[in-house]
Design a protein around this motif. Structure first.
Motif, PDB file in Angstrom:
ATOM      1  N   ARG A   1      -7.645   6.075   1.502  1.00  0.00           N
ATOM      2  CA  ARG A   1      -8.400   4.951   2.107  1.00  0.00           C
ATOM      3  C   ARG A   1      -8.467   3.853   0.743  1.00  0.00           C
ATOM      4  NH1 ARG A   1     -13.510   5.298   2.843  1.00  0.00           N
ATOM      5  NH2 ARG A   1     -13.759   7.689   2.595  1.00  0.00           N
TER       6      ARG A   1
ATOM      7  N   PRO B   1       0.354   3.933  -7.009  1.00  0.00           N
ATOM      8  CA  PRO B   1       0.886   2.844  -5.977  1.00  0.00           C
ATOM      9  C   PRO B   1       2.091   2.284  -6.338  1.00  0.00           C
ATOM     10  CG  PRO B   1      -0.828   1.832  -7.226  1.00  0.00           C
ATOM     11  CD  PRO B   1      -1.020   3.486  -7.660  1.00  0.00           C
TER      12      PRO B   1
ATOM     13  N   ARG C   1       0.927  -1.183   0.028  1.00  0.00           N
ATOM     14  CA  ARG C   1       0.048  -0.035  -0.231  1.00  0.00           C
ATOM     15  C   ARG C   1       0.843   1.333   0.050  1.00  0.00           C
ATOM     16  NH1 ARG C   1      -2.836  -1.532  -2.666  1.00  0.00           N
ATOM     17  NH2 ARG C   1      -1.616  -3.515  -2.768  1.00  0.00           N
ATOM     18  N   ALA C   2       1.955   1.142  -0.348  1.00  0.00           N
ATOM     19  CA  ALA C   2       2.982   2.410  -0.480  1.00  0.00           C
ATOM     20  C   ALA C   2       2.190   3.200  -1.888  1.00  0.00           C
ATOM     21  CB  ALA C   2       4.463   2.328  -0.570  1.00  0.00           C
TER      22      ALA C   2
ATOM     23  N   TYR D   1      -4.680   2.792   0.095  1.00  0.00           N
ATOM     24  CA  TYR D   1      -4.110   2.031   1.017  1.00  0.00           C
ATOM     25  C   TYR D   1      -4.855   0.658   1.295  1.00  0.00           C
ATOM     26  CZ  TYR D   1      -0.209   5.167   2.087  1.00  0.00           C
ATOM     27  OH  TYR D   1       0.755   5.796   1.686  1.00  0.00           O
ATOM     28  N   SER D   2      -6.013   0.486   0.293  1.00  0.00           N
ATOM     29  CA  SER D   2      -6.805  -0.848   0.550  1.00  0.00           C
ATOM     30  C   SER D   2      -6.290  -1.906   0.239  1.00  0.00           C
ATOM     31  CB  SER D   2      -8.166  -0.446  -0.214  1.00  0.00           C
ATOM     32  OG  SER D   2      -8.924  -1.541  -0.129  1.00  0.00           O
TER      33      SER D   2
END
Length: 258
Positions: A131, A90, A18-19, A134-135
């Motif tokens: 959100r 991402p 999730r970076a 980073y999901s």
């Protein structure tokens, strides 16, 4: 549906933990009335699509609404600068991911104004993009959208072919969540033929028994609603596709099975 090899990057690939990077936006203070005059019908349609489906990559948006990737990139940069859209990129294990677009603060405010709501009632928060970025379901959600944007894009070359209706997982859950929770519901038209279908986008993360168990819910849906939409189970690898076919071929017939 025949399976596809796992891509090394992009929709359906393995995203890192999730970076993500986000793009800088110039400080602009545009009121909603001024902004509305700057937006095209296509821009407004895209904001509604992002509200419904949460995230699209640049290539997916190009398929949906533009004649080329370059024209999509130019317009998306403008919409991002005016805060109609947010974006992030991402980090992936290999290569680089395309730009990912979500509904931005002014895009959400515009939709809320049209609906007579505030942005919170619309379901948008300042943390909306973070959100999504980073999901843990980001790869799955992009895979669903990638498949269905390809089907939608067929209308560009064959006007009587393509999706005529596309509901997200959230919209489907609001309608039928007591029976089924598909990843999407859509209508595909091919000439005079219309095919309503539910989509189960299988990433291989669930056991075969879990996938098989979903058939009970779809059978209950068919019996309860007296309708028989198709069920499309899409797998990402040939081996998973073969395993699913073998497993489901052994399932006893269910009353009202889709």
């Amino acid at each position: 549906m025949p399976s596809l090899p796992r891509p090394s990057s992009g929709p359906g690939s393995r995203y890192t933990a999730r970076a993500a990077t986000t793009r800088h936006r110039p400080n602009q203070h545009t009121d909603i009335a001024t902004l509305a005059h700057r937006l095209t019908t296509r821009d407004l349609w895209l904001t509604r699509m992002l509200h419904e489906h949460r995230v699209f990559t640049t290539p997916q948006i190009a398929r949906l609404a533009h004649t080329s990737l370059r024209s999509a990139q130019r317009r998306l940069r403008t919409l991002h600068q005016h805060a109609v859209l947010d974006s992030f990129r991402p980090l992936t294990q290999t290569g680089s991911a395309p730009e990912h677009y979500t509904l931005g603060p002014l895009g959400a405010a515009l939709l809320a104004a049209h609906a007579g709501l505030d942005t919170a009632a619309l379901g948008w928060r300042p943390t909306h993009t973070g959100r999504i970025a980073y999901s843990p379901s980001l790869g799955h959600d992009l895979g669903v959208n990638d498949l269905l944007t390809h089907l939608t894009a067929r209308t560009h070359t064959t006007p009587d072919t393509g999706l005529r209706l596309w509901l997200s997982e959230r919209s489907a859950a609001r309608r039928w969540g007591d029976l089924i929770r598909p990843d999407a519901y859509a209508h595909y038209r091919d000439g005079d033929r219309l095919l309503p279908f539910f989509l189960e986008y299988d990433t291989g993360s669930q056991s075969l028994a879990r996938v098989e168990a979903k058939l009970v819910g779809y059978a209950a849906f068919t019996t309860t609603t007296n309708t028989r939409p198709a069920l499309l189970i899409h797998s990402r690898t040939q081996s998973r596709d073969q395993a699913l076919r073998h497993r489901l071929a052994e399932v006893p017939p269910l009353r009202g099975r889709c």
